[in-house]
Design a protein around this motif. Structure first.
Motif, PDB file in Angstrom:
ATOM      1  N   ALA A  74     121.817  59.384  64.400  1.00 19.05           N
ATOM      2  CA  ALA A  74     122.337  60.374  65.350  1.00 19.05           C
ATOM      3  C   ALA A  74     121.719  60.205  66.735  1.00 19.05           C
ATOM      4  O   ALA A  74     122.360  60.471  67.754  1.00 19.05           O
ATOM      5  N   PHE A  75     120.469  59.739  66.811  1.00 18.81           N
ATOM      6  CA  PHE A  75     119.790  59.590  68.104  1.00 18.81           C
ATOM      7  C   PHE A  75     120.426  58.512  68.983  1.00 18.81           C
ATOM      8  O   PHE A  75     120.155  58.456  70.185  1.00 18.81           O
ATOM      9  N   SER A  76     121.268  57.681  68.407  1.00 16.91           N
ATOM     10  CA  SER A  76     121.941  56.664  69.219  1.00 16.91           C
ATOM     11  C   SER A  76     123.096  57.248  70.004  1.00 16.91           C
ATOM     12  O   SER A  76     123.629  56.610  70.915  1.00 16.91           O
ATOM     13  N   GLY A  77     123.494  58.465  69.631  1.00 17.21           N
ATOM     14  CA  GLY A  77     124.567  59.127  70.368  1.00 17.21           C
ATOM     15  C   GLY A  77     125.936  58.969  69.754  1.00 17.21           C
ATOM     16  O   GLY A  77     126.920  59.451  70.320  1.00 17.21           O
ATOM     17  N   ILE A  78     126.044  58.320  68.598  1.00 16.45           N
ATOM     18  CA  ILE A  78     127.376  58.075  68.031  1.00 16.45           C
ATOM     19  C   ILE A  78     128.036  59.354  67.538  1.00 16.45           C
ATOM     20  O   ILE A  78     129.242  59.390  67.344  1.00 16.45           O
ATOM     21  N   SER A  79     127.238  60.449  67.359  1.00 15.46           N
ATOM     22  CA  SER A  79     127.823  61.683  66.839  1.00 15.46           C
ATOM     23  C   SER A  79     128.160  62.689  67.933  1.00 15.46           C
ATOM     24  O   SER A  79     128.598  63.790  67.641  1.00 15.46           O
ATOM     25  N   ILE A  80     127.942  62.304  69.190  1.00 14.41           N
ATOM     26  CA  ILE A  80     128.273  63.220  70.278  1.00 14.41           C
ATOM     27  C   ILE A  80     129.784  63.294  70.418  1.00 14.41           C
ATOM     28  O   ILE A  80     130.453  62.267  70.533  1.00 14.41           O
ATOM     29  N   PRO A  81     130.350  64.504  70.413  1.00 11.38           N
ATOM     30  CA  PRO A  81     131.805  64.625  70.524  1.00 11.38           C
ATOM     31  C   PRO A  81     132.327  63.968  71.785  1.00 11.38           C
ATOM     32  O   PRO A  81     131.709  64.055  72.851  1.00 11.38           O
ATOM     33  N   LYS A  82     133.458  63.296  71.672  1.00 14.54           N
ATOM     34  CA  LYS A  82     134.049  62.609  72.817  1.00 14.54           C
ATOM     35  C   LYS A  82     134.503  63.620  73.860  1.00 14.54           C
ATOM     36  O   LYS A  82     135.029  64.674  73.539  1.00 14.54           O
ATOM     37  N   ASP A  83     134.261  63.284  75.122  1.00 15.18           N
ATOM     38  CA  ASP A  83     134.680  64.135  76.232  1.00 15.18           C
ATOM     39  C   ASP A  83     136.136  63.848  76.566  1.00 15.18           C
ATOM     40  O   ASP A  83     136.474  62.759  76.994  1.00 15.18           O
TER      41      ASP A  83
END
Length: 582
Positions: A141-150
């Motif tokens: 998760a710390f890589s940012g792959i789970s951040i919702p797309k803008d």
């Protein structure tokens, strides 16, 4: 993946930082700053929690930074990445470097690789971020792959027809019929001001009315111009327009133009549709004689002004003059939306007179108690939550006459900053928040950005998951924290200046007002975030706790006093009276 760290991910990360990689306490302190660390520990001692050990400090930082723990380019983050990379075995480090080489540099010695890699540009969701966390054994998760797309980055968006939404309730349908009646009149008679209490669904009613009326006109290249104050309200309008267009099952798509946040709409993309803009950007583009804006104004079919009490400013005068120049003096239908507790008040009537408009308000059952108190109807029917109001005792009386901002006639930033640093007041605020039941949903309005961050830090330190956001918070992080708050992943959402409008979290059951104000409009916007009732997905009760009882202006109480009167609030006098409510 939800875009927010799970408890297992937090525990795993803290365990790795402290027991595997032996991160130095001094480096952890740098993440929050020495002064804040001292202030934090002093508060924890006053609360009889005790000073934090290394594990507690690391946990607090992991919760605070969330998925962005290793992201960024400041010296502290780079030092952390370098310290972690130095502990990799030589062969493992070399392979990592070979897969992620530094441009224009040929490094052969493993001893130089950690510092070079630590300074490598970090892109959330990118290859380097992913390889870094995987190689070091941290959650992906710390890589940012789970951040919702803008989905709000493009200035132009086409909305496809589909989807279903709940029908309007009776009073909303009545408002819609009144609005359509005004829209179908001629020229200067097509002006209205719609008044509906906060939480009553004025955006939904306005969108449905104007979408239905504008639909055939969109095909003629006409525009619906929706004007809002700030990006959150603009995005809220787009979301509502999207839902309503899809629900109506129109055969064609609708083009939406994002005319806010510095986005540029190109003239070549204009085909008619809904243009959503902030008044700030409209004013700026009028000054620069923007070609696309001129086309939109010249072919505007209707205009909606959200939070219409702002429409008395110079910016709107400039806008209306430009509209008359391009579209003719008779203009087009104009509708102002305003949230007021009753049928009308002084601010509403000022708007009605300014626009020479029809005042539209809900038609309620012909009962005397509703005539005297329209809010009673919305509460009894479950459309609005019942506010339970507590004025918290917090020290000696403070006179604020010398702390007034001339521009807004409100309390100055200097005064708010003094309050933010008042340790006794902060202790009382935190002590009260500790008493709020676990798994509650509390929205907190702080005095300053730093105040919001400090209070969130304290609550995270005592194990109550919290987050702080402000206008300076990057949009992806802001959206992520708001989503986590709505889902119940965090209990306290602290903010300064961003969650007064355009923010919808129906299940909020506590509103804590730590920021005093003399503005009734600002006050209603703050408490309004928790007033949605059960029929609209909200709560039966909303507990409002205000920490401003001892603050007076010219000897008189601040905006909360008018709020209590206008909204006919049930006021209680001690915490025990509201603790059983859910």
């Amino acid at each position: 993946m939800s875009g927010f760290l799970t408890e297992n991910e937090i525990e795993q990360t803290v365990e790795s930082l402290i027991n595997v990689y032996k991160i130095d306490r001094n480096l952890l302190i740098k993440f929050i700053g020495t002064d804040k660390y001292i202030k934090l520990n002093r508060m924890l001692m006053d609360l009889e929690v005790g000073a934090m050990d290394d594990y507690q400090l690391a946990r607090m930082i992991v919760v605070e930074k969330g998925l962005f723990l290793f992201a960024g380019s400041n010296d502290v983050v780079r030092d952390l990445r370098a310290l972690l990379l130095k502990q990799l075995e030589g062969e493992q480090l070399v392979r990592l470097y070979e897969r992620n080489p530094i441009s224009n540099r040929k490094i052969k010695s493993p001893s130089y690789m950690p510092k070079a890699l630590a300074g490598k540009r970090w892109v959330m969701g990118g290859r380097w971020a992913r390889e870094f966390v995987q190689t070091l054994g941290f959650p992906l998760a710390f890589s940012g792959i789970s951040i919702p797309k803008d989905h709000s980055t493009d200035p132009v968006q086409d909305i496809e027809p589909r989807k279903s939404v709940p029908p309007l309730v009776e009073y909303q349908q009545g408002l819609k019929e009144k609005m359509l009646s005004v829209l179908n009149k001629e020229q200067e008679k097509t002006r209205c001001v719609v008044t509906l209490p906060t939480g009553g669904g004025k955006t939904r009613v306005a969108v449905e009315s104007f979408i239905d009326w504008m639909q055939p006109r969109f095909n003629e290249g006409k525009y619906l111009l929706w004007i809002a104050q700030g990006e959150e309200l603009c995005e809220q309008a787009i979301s509502c327009i999207t839902e309503m267009w899809q629900e109506r099952e129109f055969p064609e798509s609708l083009r939406v133009y994002r005319y806010f946040g510095g986005k540029t709409v190109k003239y070549e993309s204009l085909i008619g549709g809904a243009a959503i803009s902030s008044i700030q950007q409209l004013y700026s583009r009028i000054q620069s004689d923007d070609e696309a804006l001129n086309e939109i104004l010249a072919n505007c079919g209707a205009m909606i002004i959200d939070e219409a009490h702002h429409a008395t400013t110079k910016s709107y005068e400039v806008l209306f003059n430009k509209c008359k120049e391009l579209a003719g003096v008779n203009l087009f239908p104009i509708c102002g939306l305003t949230a007021t507790p009753g049928r009308s008040n002084e601010e509403t009537m000022t708007l009605v007179n300014q626009f020479e408009a029809y005042l539209i308000h809900p038609s309620l059952p012909d009962m005397r108690r509703y005539e005297l108190n329209p809010l009673l109807y919305f509460r009894e029917e479950g459309y609005l939550a019942e506010p339970i109001f507590l004025l918290h005792e917090n020290g000696e009386e403070i006179e604020v006459s010398e702390y007034i901002e001339d521009e807004h006639d409100d309390l100055s930033k200097e005064f708010l900053n003094d309050l933010a640093n008042n340790e006794k007041r902060n202790f009382q605020i935190i002590e009260y928040m500790e008493s709020i039941p676990l798994d509650s949903s509390s929205l907190v309005y702080a005095c300053t950005v730093e105040h919001a961050e400090f209070l969130a830090m304290i609550m995270n330190s005592i194990g109550r998951k919290s987050a702080a956001i402000s206008a300076d918070t990057p949009k992806p992080i802001r959206r992520m924290h708001i989503a986590a708050f709505k889902q119940g992943d965090i209990e306290f959402l602290f903010n300064y200046g961003v969650l007064t409008t355009g923010f919808d979290a129906p299940k909020t059951d506590h509103i804590l007002i730590c920021r005093p104000t003399s503005s009734i409009i600002l006050y209603e916007q703050m408490v309004g975030r928790g007033l949605r009732g059960e029929k609209f997905g909200g709560t039966e009760y909303c507990k409002i706790v205000d920490f401003s009882k001892n603050i007076k202006r010219h000897g008189e109480p601040l905006a909360y006093a008018r709020f209590i009167n206008d909204w006919q609030i049930r006021e209680i006098h001690n915490i025990d009276e509201i603790s059983p409510l859910k």
